[in-house]
Write a protein that holds these residues in place. Structure first.
Motif, PDB file in Angstrom:
ATOM      1  N   TYR A 116      -3.593 -16.293 -20.204  1.00  0.00           N
ATOM      2  CA  TYR A 116      -4.699 -17.154 -19.753  1.00  0.00           C
ATOM      3  C   TYR A 116      -4.797 -18.359 -20.657  1.00  0.00           C
ATOM      4  CZ  TYR A 116      -6.804 -13.570 -16.725  1.00  0.00           C
ATOM      5  OH  TYR A 116      -7.061 -12.656 -15.757  1.00  0.00           O
ATOM      6  N   PHE A 117      -4.654 -18.048 -21.912  1.00  0.00           N
ATOM      7  CA  PHE A 117      -4.838 -19.054 -22.939  1.00  0.00           C
ATOM      8  C   PHE A 117      -3.790 -20.152 -22.844  1.00  0.00           C
ATOM      9  CE2 PHE A 117      -5.580 -20.500 -27.301  1.00  0.00           C
ATOM     10  CZ  PHE A 117      -6.958 -20.456 -27.313  1.00  0.00           C
ATOM     11  N   GLU A 118      -2.589 -19.753 -22.414  1.00  0.00           N
ATOM     12  CA  GLU A 118      -1.453 -20.677 -22.383  1.00  0.00           C
ATOM     13  C   GLU A 118      -1.560 -21.722 -21.281  1.00  0.00           C
ATOM     14  OE1 GLU A 118       1.877 -17.546 -24.099  1.00  0.00           O
ATOM     15  OE2 GLU A 118       1.530 -17.747 -21.930  1.00  0.00           O
ATOM     16  N   LYS A 119      -2.462 -21.490 -20.343  1.00  0.00           N
ATOM     17  CA  LYS A 119      -2.473 -22.337 -19.146  1.00  0.00           C
ATOM     18  C   LYS A 119      -2.824 -23.796 -19.405  1.00  0.00           C
ATOM     19  CE  LYS A 119      -3.534 -18.567 -15.958  1.00  0.00           C
ATOM     20  NZ  LYS A 119      -4.660 -17.901 -15.279  1.00  0.00           N
ATOM     21  N   GLU A 120      -3.705 -24.023 -20.395  1.00  0.00           N
ATOM     22  CA  GLU A 120      -4.105 -25.407 -20.652  1.00  0.00           C
ATOM     23  C   GLU A 120      -3.403 -25.878 -21.927  1.00  0.00           C
ATOM     24  OE1 GLU A 120      -5.797 -29.048 -20.104  1.00  0.00           O
ATOM     25  OE2 GLU A 120      -5.563 -28.030 -22.001  1.00  0.00           O
ATOM     26  N   ALA A 121      -2.446 -26.791 -21.788  1.00  0.00           N
ATOM     27  CA  ALA A 121      -1.552 -27.154 -22.896  1.00  0.00           C
ATOM     28  C   ALA A 121      -2.277 -27.695 -24.126  1.00  0.00           C
ATOM     29  CB  ALA A 121      -0.529 -28.167 -22.407  1.00  0.00           C
ATOM     30  N   GLU A 122      -3.169 -28.648 -23.948  1.00  0.00           N
ATOM     31  CA  GLU A 122      -3.873 -29.236 -25.085  1.00  0.00           C
ATOM     32  C   GLU A 122      -4.756 -28.215 -25.790  1.00  0.00           C
ATOM     33  OE1 GLU A 122      -6.137 -32.816 -24.702  1.00  0.00           O
ATOM     34  OE2 GLU A 122      -4.641 -33.725 -23.394  1.00  0.00           O
ATOM     35  N   HIS A 123      -5.355 -27.368 -24.964  1.00  0.00           N
ATOM     36  CA  HIS A 123      -6.231 -26.316 -25.454  1.00  0.00           C
ATOM     37  C   HIS A 123      -5.459 -25.396 -26.404  1.00  0.00           C
ATOM     38  CE1 HIS A 123      -9.993 -24.209 -25.085  1.00  0.00           C
ATOM     39  NE2 HIS A 123      -9.409 -23.084 -24.755  1.00  0.00           N
ATOM     40  N   VAL A 124      -4.282 -24.987 -25.982  1.00  0.00           N
ATOM     41  CA  VAL A 124      -3.417 -24.119 -26.777  1.00  0.00           C
ATOM     42  C   VAL A 124      -3.119 -24.774 -28.114  1.00  0.00           C
ATOM     43  CG1 VAL A 124      -1.147 -23.029 -26.931  1.00  0.00           C
ATOM     44  CG2 VAL A 124      -2.312 -23.165 -24.728  1.00  0.00           C
ATOM     45  N   GLY A 128     -13.135 -19.411 -16.920  1.00  0.00           N
ATOM     46  CA  GLY A 128     -12.506 -20.104 -15.794  1.00  0.00           C
ATOM     47  C   GLY A 128     -11.936 -19.127 -14.774  1.00  0.00           C
ATOM     48  N   ALA A 129     -11.370 -18.039 -15.275  1.00  0.00           N
ATOM     49  CA  ALA A 129     -10.788 -17.037 -14.381  1.00  0.00           C
ATOM     50  C   ALA A 129     -11.859 -16.435 -13.471  1.00  0.00           C
ATOM     51  CB  ALA A 129     -10.114 -15.934 -15.198  1.00  0.00           C
ATOM     52  N   GLY A 187     -13.395 -32.744 -17.027  1.00  0.00           N
ATOM     53  CA  GLY A 187     -12.670 -33.282 -15.878  1.00  0.00           C
ATOM     54  C   GLY A 187     -12.238 -32.154 -14.960  1.00  0.00           C
ATOM     55  N   GLN A 188     -10.996 -32.230 -14.496  1.00  0.00           N
ATOM     56  CA  GLN A 188     -10.454 -31.149 -13.653  1.00  0.00           C
ATOM     57  C   GLN A 188      -9.397 -30.350 -14.414  1.00  0.00           C
ATOM     58  OE1 GLN A 188      -9.362 -33.800 -10.349  1.00  0.00           O
ATOM     59  NE2 GLN A 188     -10.765 -32.590  -9.050  1.00  0.00           N
ATOM     60  N   ASN A 189      -9.312 -30.609 -15.739  1.00  0.00           N
ATOM     61  CA  ASN A 189      -8.260 -29.961 -16.531  1.00  0.00           C
ATOM     62  C   ASN A 189      -8.302 -28.441 -16.438  1.00  0.00           C
ATOM     63  OD1 ASN A 189      -7.495 -32.479 -17.264  1.00  0.00           O
ATOM     64  ND2 ASN A 189      -8.289 -32.367 -19.378  1.00  0.00           N
ATOM     65  N   PHE A 190      -9.480 -27.885 -16.706  1.00  0.00           N
ATOM     66  CA  PHE A 190      -9.570 -26.427 -16.695  1.00  0.00           C
ATOM     67  C   PHE A 190      -9.659 -25.882 -15.270  1.00  0.00           C
ATOM     68  CE2 PHE A 190     -10.497 -27.347 -21.079  1.00  0.00           C
ATOM     69  CZ  PHE A 190      -9.895 -26.296 -21.748  1.00  0.00           C
ATOM     70  N   ALA A 191     -10.208 -26.669 -14.372  1.00  0.00           N
ATOM     71  CA  ALA A 191     -10.255 -26.242 -12.975  1.00  0.00           C
ATOM     72  C   ALA A 191      -8.821 -26.065 -12.453  1.00  0.00           C
ATOM     73  CB  ALA A 191     -11.005 -27.267 -12.134  1.00  0.00           C
ATOM     74  N   LYS A 192      -7.963 -26.983 -12.861  1.00  0.00           N
ATOM     75  CA  LYS A 192      -6.570 -26.897 -12.419  1.00  0.00           C
ATOM     76  C   LYS A 192      -5.846 -25.713 -13.066  1.00  0.00           C
ATOM     77  CE  LYS A 192      -5.935 -31.720 -11.102  1.00  0.00           C
ATOM     78  NZ  LYS A 192      -5.551 -33.069 -11.557  1.00  0.00           N
ATOM     79  N   SER A 193      -6.075 -25.524 -14.369  1.00  0.00           N
ATOM     80  CA  SER A 193      -5.344 -24.443 -15.046  1.00  0.00           C
ATOM     81  C   SER A 193      -5.895 -23.069 -14.660  1.00  0.00           C
ATOM     82  CB  SER A 193      -5.378 -24.639 -16.557  1.00  0.00           C
ATOM     83  OG  SER A 193      -6.701 -24.638 -17.035  1.00  0.00           O
ATOM     84  N   SER A 194      -7.181 -23.015 -14.287  1.00  0.00           N
ATOM     85  CA  SER A 194      -7.755 -21.717 -13.903  1.00  0.00           C
ATOM     86  C   SER A 194      -7.846 -21.542 -12.391  1.00  0.00           C
ATOM     87  CB  SER A 194      -9.169 -21.576 -14.475  1.00  0.00           C
ATOM     88  OG  SER A 194      -9.126 -21.571 -15.883  1.00  0.00           O
ATOM     89  N   GLY A 195      -7.544 -22.590 -11.650  1.00  0.00           N
ATOM     90  CA  GLY A 195      -7.597 -22.505 -10.192  1.00  0.00           C
ATOM     91  C   GLY A 195      -9.009 -22.464  -9.633  1.00  0.00           C
ATOM     92  N   ILE A 196      -9.910 -23.279 -10.188  1.00  0.00           N
ATOM     93  CA  ILE A 196     -11.272 -23.361  -9.655  1.00  0.00           C
ATOM     94  C   ILE A 196     -11.279 -24.406  -8.540  1.00  0.00           C
ATOM     95  CG2 ILE A 196     -13.712 -23.664 -10.197  1.00  0.00           C
ATOM     96  CD1 ILE A 196     -12.983 -23.169 -13.164  1.00  0.00           C
ATOM     97  N   LYS A 197     -11.155 -23.903  -7.305  1.00  0.00           N
ATOM     98  CA  LYS A 197     -11.081 -24.782  -6.138  1.00  0.00           C
ATOM     99  C   LYS A 197     -12.215 -24.454  -5.186  1.00  0.00           C
ATOM    100  CE  LYS A 197      -6.832 -23.559  -5.384  1.00  0.00           C
ATOM    101  NZ  LYS A 197      -5.453 -23.362  -4.896  1.00  0.00           N
ATOM    102  N   PHE A 198     -12.629 -25.454  -4.418  1.00  0.00           N
ATOM    103  CA  PHE A 198     -13.667 -25.184  -3.418  1.00  0.00           C
ATOM    104  C   PHE A 198     -13.390 -26.028  -2.182  1.00  0.00           C
ATOM    105  CE2 PHE A 198     -15.058 -28.871  -5.711  1.00  0.00           C
ATOM    106  CZ  PHE A 198     -15.714 -29.666  -4.781  1.00  0.00           C
ATOM    107  N   GLN A 199     -13.935 -25.565  -1.075  1.00  0.00           N
ATOM    108  CA  GLN A 199     -13.804 -26.312   0.170  1.00  0.00           C
ATOM    109  C   GLN A 199     -14.952 -27.315   0.223  1.00  0.00           C
ATOM    110  OE1 GLN A 199     -13.461 -23.738   3.538  1.00  0.00           O
ATOM    111  NE2 GLN A 199     -12.246 -25.222   4.692  1.00  0.00           N
TER     112      GLN A 199
END
Length: 507
Positions: free
Chosen positions: A79-87, A131-132, A247-259
């Motif tokens: 999980y941790f690895e998903k966001e590059a800068e965060h890591v 995020g998960a 921004g959308q950085n963590f939404a993208k790495s964790s897959g937080i999407k909505f219709q």
RNA sequence: CGGGAUGUAGCGCAGUCCGGUUAGCGCGCUCGGUUCGGGACCGAGAAGUCGGAGGUUCAAAUCCUCUCAUCCCGACCA
């Protein structure tokens, strides 16, 4: 040589600020170092301050629509690895759990066993694990905004630690929110920073500067980081709270999407914001003096100490009976939204010893009560914001009102003092040599308290920021929200700049 | 993770250089008494694997080797 009044804390701030800080904590019995490397034990007087911070902030979070929840201490490495800068930002200070049990090693000791298929990271912050969950909770724009807060402990494996300011494990709150648009998320980021600033001012009596962090100082993985910065009595800056637009950085790495409203799926916009037990460090260094801790009434664990004075058993019983009545006066009293706590200190110690005990603990008001006072139906009142021997007789008939007013006065005094101190030690500097002189101690071997906040121009180049950091250990604390647009030249390279930023040494 | 230092009673230290009775001192603690509005005093008492392991020696807190831990100064950070 003039006769110096003895101070309760040695050394004084002037003599050795870092040691003074440790001694204030020790003498007030706030916390101590644990046998566990880098970890602290927060003792009752210190923990009560944290509980008061929690209570006030939690109410403010509720009022802004947030709800508390709790997420796991452990974060799977993947999980941790998903966001590059965060890591990159946190990798060097993570505690990692690799095994799940202990076995007898045959020599009366234990050995680790049961290696995990995937290591677990003890959370240094929770963006990825939360995020998960958020990815599952958010499906439609109707689910937004999602406003969550968590009170938790976190671990950052620090090399050098200082009680409250930097420890391997600490307590904090982290708000995590999800929004439909960038504008909404940005508004939330700013709103919570303002909540922090208001809390700092109203409860901690701590004036802060709100601003934005530079690229180099921002949170790993954030688009923008905002902060509140306070000045300590050694003129260094302390970051007292942060709020991030992710921004959308963590939404993208964790897959937080909505219709969305148009039926299309899109990534959400998230924020996170936090304050920690570091606030207690800020509190200590903002208000305390050479006689020990000084606590603003709105955050103090206890507000009044009654100190009975007597010579013999006969006096003792009558004085204690009288003190009991005084204590009852405050039994159900409130100071604004704060319940007043009043201690009766009838320990078998000398009057002055008990007096100094409470001074060092920072209690706002002390009431000395002896036979002489009882005769005149009055008590001797002393305030922590005044000199220790500055006491005045207050008639019991208006004691309650007088104490309540005094608590308010003390709260205001601490804020004003801290504000005046910051203003007196903030300068506008446009000349490079003056800038270097401002941040250079006269005594290089044992640097005296020097420097402060310098409002100077900066061109925006990371190289200039780096050079000043390397030369002086001075960093850009923030680009203040209220910075006015004014033409100038970068304090470092001389290139054009449109506004001043705040430079300071920091914790 | 680099440089420096320190580990002796709950805390702070002396003793180590130059090995030699029962390892001291201050604070704190316990008990008794006098005290109590600028930080009390007197008397008695309890408390120590001298960081750990190994070695040298008739004898080790002290000398040697290894090891562990902590603190300070750097680098890194809320």
């Amino acid at each position: 040589m003039s006769k110096q009044e003895k101070t309760a804390i040695e050394p004084t701030r002037e003599q050795n600020y870092a040691e003074w800080y440790q001694q204030v904590i020790k003498n007030a019995d706030l916390a101590e170092n644990s046998d566990v490397r880098g970890c602290m034990v927060i003792k009752p007087w210190g923990y009560a301050i944290w509980e008061n911070i929690q209570r006030a902030l939690d109410t403010m979070f509720r009022e802004t629509g947030h709800r508390n929840a709790y997420f796991p201490l452990f974060i799977p490495k993947s999980y941790f690895e998903k966001e590059a800068e965060h890591v990159e930002g946190f990798a060097k200070e993570c505690a990692v759990v690799t095994h799940s049990r202990l076995e007898d090693d045959g020599n009366g000791g234990l050995m680790v066993a049961g290696e995990l298929t995937e290591p677990l990271i003890v959370r240094p912050t929770s963006e990825t694990i939360i995020g998960a969950s958020f990815a599952k909770w958010v499906n439609s724009y109707r689910d937004l905004p999602l406003l969550i807060n968590q009170w938790a402990n976190i671990v950052r494996w620090e090399m050098r630690t200082r009680l409250f300011l930097r420890t391997a494990e600490f307590l904090w709150q982290e708000g995590h929110t999800v929004h439909e648009t960038a504008e909404d998320a940005m508004e939330e980021t700013r709103k919570m920073l303002e909540v922090y600033a208001r809390f700092a001012a109203e409860y901690l009596a701590l004036p802060v500067i709100m601003g934005e962090k530079t690229e180099g100082e921002k949170f790993p993985g954030a688009v923008n980081t905002y902060c509140i910065e306070a000045m300590m009595q050694d003129k260094k800056a302390l970051q007292a709270g942060t709020s991030h637009f992710l921004g959308q950085n963590f939404a993208k790495s964790s897959g937080i999407k909505f219709q969305g409203r148009n039926g299309e799926f899109e990534f959400a916009w998230t924020t996170s914001w936090g304050v920690s037990t570091r606030l207690i460090g800020a509190l200590i260094m903002a208000h305390s003096d050479d006689n020990g801790l000084a606590l603003p009434p709105k955050i103090a664990p206890s507000h009044i100490a009654i100190i009975p004075i007597y010579r013999d058993e006969n006096e003792k019983s009558s004085v204690l009976a009288y003190c009991d009545r005084i204590q009852q006066l405050f039994a159900k009293e409130y100071f604004e939204d704060i319940k007043i706590y009043c201690e009766l200190d009838d320990r078998d110690l000398t009057g002055s010893e008990r007096n100094w005990y409470w001074i060092k603990k920072g209690i706002p008001i002390r009431l000395e009560i002896g036979p002489r006072d009882i005769e005149s139906d009055a008590v001797m009142m002393a305030r922590r914001d005044k000199e220790p021997r500055d006491k005045q007789s207050v008639g019991v008939n208006n004691l309650r009102d007088y104490v309540l007013q005094s608590l308010k006065d003390i709260q205001d005094t601490y804020y004003q003092r801290a504000l005046s101190f910051r203003e007196a030690n903030t300068v506008q500097v446009d000349d490079n040599r003056k800038f270097y002189k401002f941040f250079t101690a006269k005594n290089a071997e044992t640097p005296e308290i020097h420097g402060g906040f310098a409002e100077s121009h900066w061109c925006g180049d990371v190289a200039c920021e780096e050079k000043i950091k390397e030369d002086l250990k001075v960093t850009i604390r923030c680009i203040p929200f209220d910075a006015v647009e004014v033409e100038g030249r970068c304090i470092c390279c001389g290139k054009p700049s449109r506004r001043r930023v705040i430079f300071a040494k920091s914790y």
